[in-house]
Design an enzyme around this catalytic site. Structure first.
Site, PDB file in Angstrom:
ATOM      1  CG  LEU A   1       3.606 -12.821  51.664  1.00 35.37           C
ATOM      2  CD1 LEU A   1       4.387 -12.556  52.925  1.00 35.37           C
ATOM      3  CD2 LEU A   1       2.154 -13.137  51.989  1.00 35.37           C
ATOM      4  CG  ASP A   2       5.640 -15.975  50.892  1.00 39.54           C
ATOM      5  OD1 ASP A   2       6.537 -15.750  51.726  1.00 39.54           O
ATOM      6  OD2 ASP A   2       4.515 -16.397  51.208  1.00 39.54           O
ATOM      7  CB  ALA A   3       7.040 -12.119  45.335  1.00 40.18           C
TER       8      ALA A   3
ATOM      9  N   GLY B   1       1.955 -17.553  50.981  1.00 40.05           N
ATOM     10  CA  GLY B   1       1.159 -17.123  52.129  1.00 40.05           C
ATOM     11  C   GLY B   1       1.053 -18.140  53.236  1.00 40.05           C
TER      12      GLY B   1
END
Lengths: 285, 285, 285, 285
Positions: free
Chosen positions: A228-230, A202
């Site tokens: 997100l960001d995964a 994040g």
């Protein structure tokens, strides 16, 4: 340099795949210049990247995919992709306000390091237009608000399609991309996140790293998925910090990491050496 | 080697502290052999570690603390600790079943690398008794169940007190320590966690790292606080992995990291070069 | 675990080798569990390591070498070596006075990390006898002078032969080995040199590194050849230093490097993943 | 940001220096914002970098040097240099044909990362003129032959003087600089050498590294002295390679190292955090 074909594939592992595929190429007078394979013995999946010269290859370029599909892909339940070295992928860069990743990529591009075309740069802020201009690349501004996000993204996608963009690089693009757009480019949007994922997902990861008092910071390049960001991680690297480093030192050290990590990931993608599978990546040598 | 005094302190930053403290030592004929200081300009805190030889020092060893308290600590609202090089700290090691960190520390101890005493090893499993015996160190077994945890920990603490243990090293000790015990040893229990914290807190971090598909794994040594894996970080390091590494490869590569990272942290602690402050550490050079 | 055969080979690169070798194993019901190959396109050499389970393999274990020689090695002008997973290599350790590498290897051995036997330790000094005794391994003392060097080495070689030693690890053995002995163990003597070779060849590399003012020091594990510190490199690693590090700090930081680098190299050798060729090594994944 | 004075000094270590210098600043109402010191206990030299705000400082800016000289430098036999944060150093870049380091520095410059002026770029080849133009920096071409070398260097030095250049960065400048020019800029010419010095001094270090079969390559930034590649090292870093990397892969991986290592060194120099002493450097934190 002769034109080569680059074949990436994966399938359930069975005896004979490797022999069959290499035989197919060799018998048809293809000169193999690269081969890397890997078996995931837990999932029992065979992964392979093979590249061969086409100059004496019996099968015409435009029929290779068809032949391979019929002869091997069906037999082995393969997923495969075929690329040719004489067709440069087309890459779009998305930026916001920070220039370091953009400069780094355009410097490589201009120096001829990457076998790619960059037809355009897209941004939600005007700040980096001057960078695009220095390198003579068209710069398109799409300011984004809550209200106009859907239509602006649609306009971006229209533009990407018009230019036959193959993949997108988010070079510190500070705007979450909507699901619709992500799903239009599966494993084709490369992001750089300024932390050692999965730590500090994040916003403001350097602030979070500073707060936590870590002794090493990192950067992570990954394919963008709807979480997100995964998404699947392509490349990571780290640098040591100390208690003497303030947040602005982390930001500064981090920039060098970010640009190098992102450029390594983009380079691997351009060379067709990344195969995403089950939210992870196989990175061929 | 002359006996030295090692003074660690922190206080609100004001003009004159550094001059005052160095003057105090120099005027009293102490020969400064080490000085490292650092100012946190955000929190406005001055941190310092200073070491000087005592052979010609005017103030008797047992009065230094008192003099310093009266002359400077009150004036500057300092927190300080004073150590002497001729008093070896006493360290207890807690282990469970994995031997790599234990072997590494005992090898250093036996080779005379560390200026420390290790009067005893405590374990909740009998597996590593043979290691303790090879190095001639008393091994105490405290098997722990839900039912007996409180009394076993009390017995451990009694034993630690009896041996005047200064600090504890958890060398892959696979048992959460209760709040009571943690609070008895504030910033005096050093743990090694087999991940790059704050990523992969808790159990099975190598499995979690494998699942996430990271390209780098890490190890973190930190002081134990009552929040799991969240205490002040002393040292971290990382090693690169690839898609070819199975979980057992991560475990194997990780072991080398863990033992080196833990030993570096323990060494810094023994040398009195760690100052914990607000859940972070200042590591003097 | 089923018994496996491990085949390492190299030969001039030609079409069909990979297909032929994998076919040979597959057709004879060998289950391939590992394959790594590499083509040196400059020298035009094909390198391969392949491992397969023997439980259903048609060809009896003791005839595989003969069959492979007749069917493929001659055809492709291969150099190859065949190993079996149920035969542990026998390793001798040579030491002098420094214990860190010895402790590290014996800890791994005792913990069962390595599939190897260590029948004996040889030294030119008595200092580390206590280490051997802690781990219950016979320790042989061969003090070496200019006068007795030839006969002492002969006695060592007799002892090594008597114990069927496959390879030797020089764990900071501070004595140059004579050509005769080196040539008896080609690419079978592993040394650790305490510098980042080829920088600082020879004695006292930490002193030389300090003098030169480098910002990073290293350690190098290599096979011993008759030219000092010039044999094929197996593994290297480095650690950062600063102007604050005195020579003893370099020695101390270097020890951690040395033991990890040496153990990685020994581990690769034990796993039969190193192939030396033209004073370089191919390290299979 | 207030204007600060930055004082770098070294002298024989004696009691009281640190107290005297900090007192001098504090008493005169200078607010110390940075202090790093280090004692070389072997050579018995005290090194220090101290920075303080000038807004309330009693001594006028143009008299500080004089006062300090009279009051302290003579007393302690100090060598010192005084800089002011409102005077930007002037840096010239020398290049030949490779653009990566040049692009990296100009990107930082343009982004405002560095507190420096770059009035000009000098080259012995016309290839990178386009880079200079993209960033709007004057580019001067001085083609060099054996015959004209002396006079061309003289012309370069005249140009440097005319622009009041403080220091020079050789950004893969492929031309040995003559003694005369080096001696005009002592510890003011920063070079990047594409190896881990002192390994692979001289031309074609990647070829030499490839030949030697190293597993790690490096880059080194150092001040230029009259002995080739032997000046004080400012910064080094390394990257891992494998047997699969051809020379062009080393070159490619090396480029990323070179530009980061060079930029780190230049940054430290600009910040006045490098103190060269006896062919080594003290790098302040």
């Amino acid at each position: 340099m002769n034109t080569t074909a680059k074949l990436l594939l994966h399938c359930p592992d069975k005896p004979g795949i490797l022999a069959d595929v290499t035989n197919f190429i060799t018998i048809n007078k293809g000169n193999i210049v690269y081969l890397d394979q890997y078996v995931d013995h837990i999932e029992n999946i065979f992964f392979m990247r093979i590249e061969w010269e086409l100059n004496d290859f019996f099968i015409p370029k435009d029929k290779i995919e068809d032949y391979f599909e019929t002869l091997y892909a069906q037999k082995y339940e393969m997923m495969f992709r075929l690329y040719f070295s004489d067709i440069k992928p087309k890459m779009a860069i998305f930026v916001s306000k920070l220039s370091h990743c953009l400069f780094d990529m355009l410097a490589r591009y201009t120096a001829g390091e990457w076998d790619v075309e960059i037809p355009l740069i897209i941004s939600n802020h005007p700040d980096l237009q001057h960078v695009a201009e220095r390198f003579g690349i068209p710069f398109y501004l799409f300011p984004i608000t809550k209200e106009n996000k859907m239509e602006q993204e649609q306009a971006e996608m229209d533009l990407l399609k018009k230019h036959n963009i193959d993949f997108i690089v988010l070079a510190r693009y500070m705007q979450v991309i909507s699901e619709k757009m992500i799903e239009s480019y599966p494993n084709k949007i490369i992001n750089i996140h300024h932390s050692f994922l999965p730590a500090f997902v994040g916003a403001k990861p350097y602030h979070a790293a500073f707060e936590r008092g870590v002794k090493i910071i990192g950067a992570t390049s990954h394919y963008v998925t709807t979480e997100l960001d995964a998404g699947p991680i392509i490349e990571q690297d780290v640098v040591r910090i100390t208690h003497k480093d303030a947040i602005e030192d982390l930001v500064s050290k981090g920039k060098d990491l970010e640009k190098i990590v992102l450029s390594r990931a983009v380079n691997k993608h351009i060379e067709r050496k990344v195969l995403a599978y089950k939210n992870k990546t196989v990175i061929f040598s």
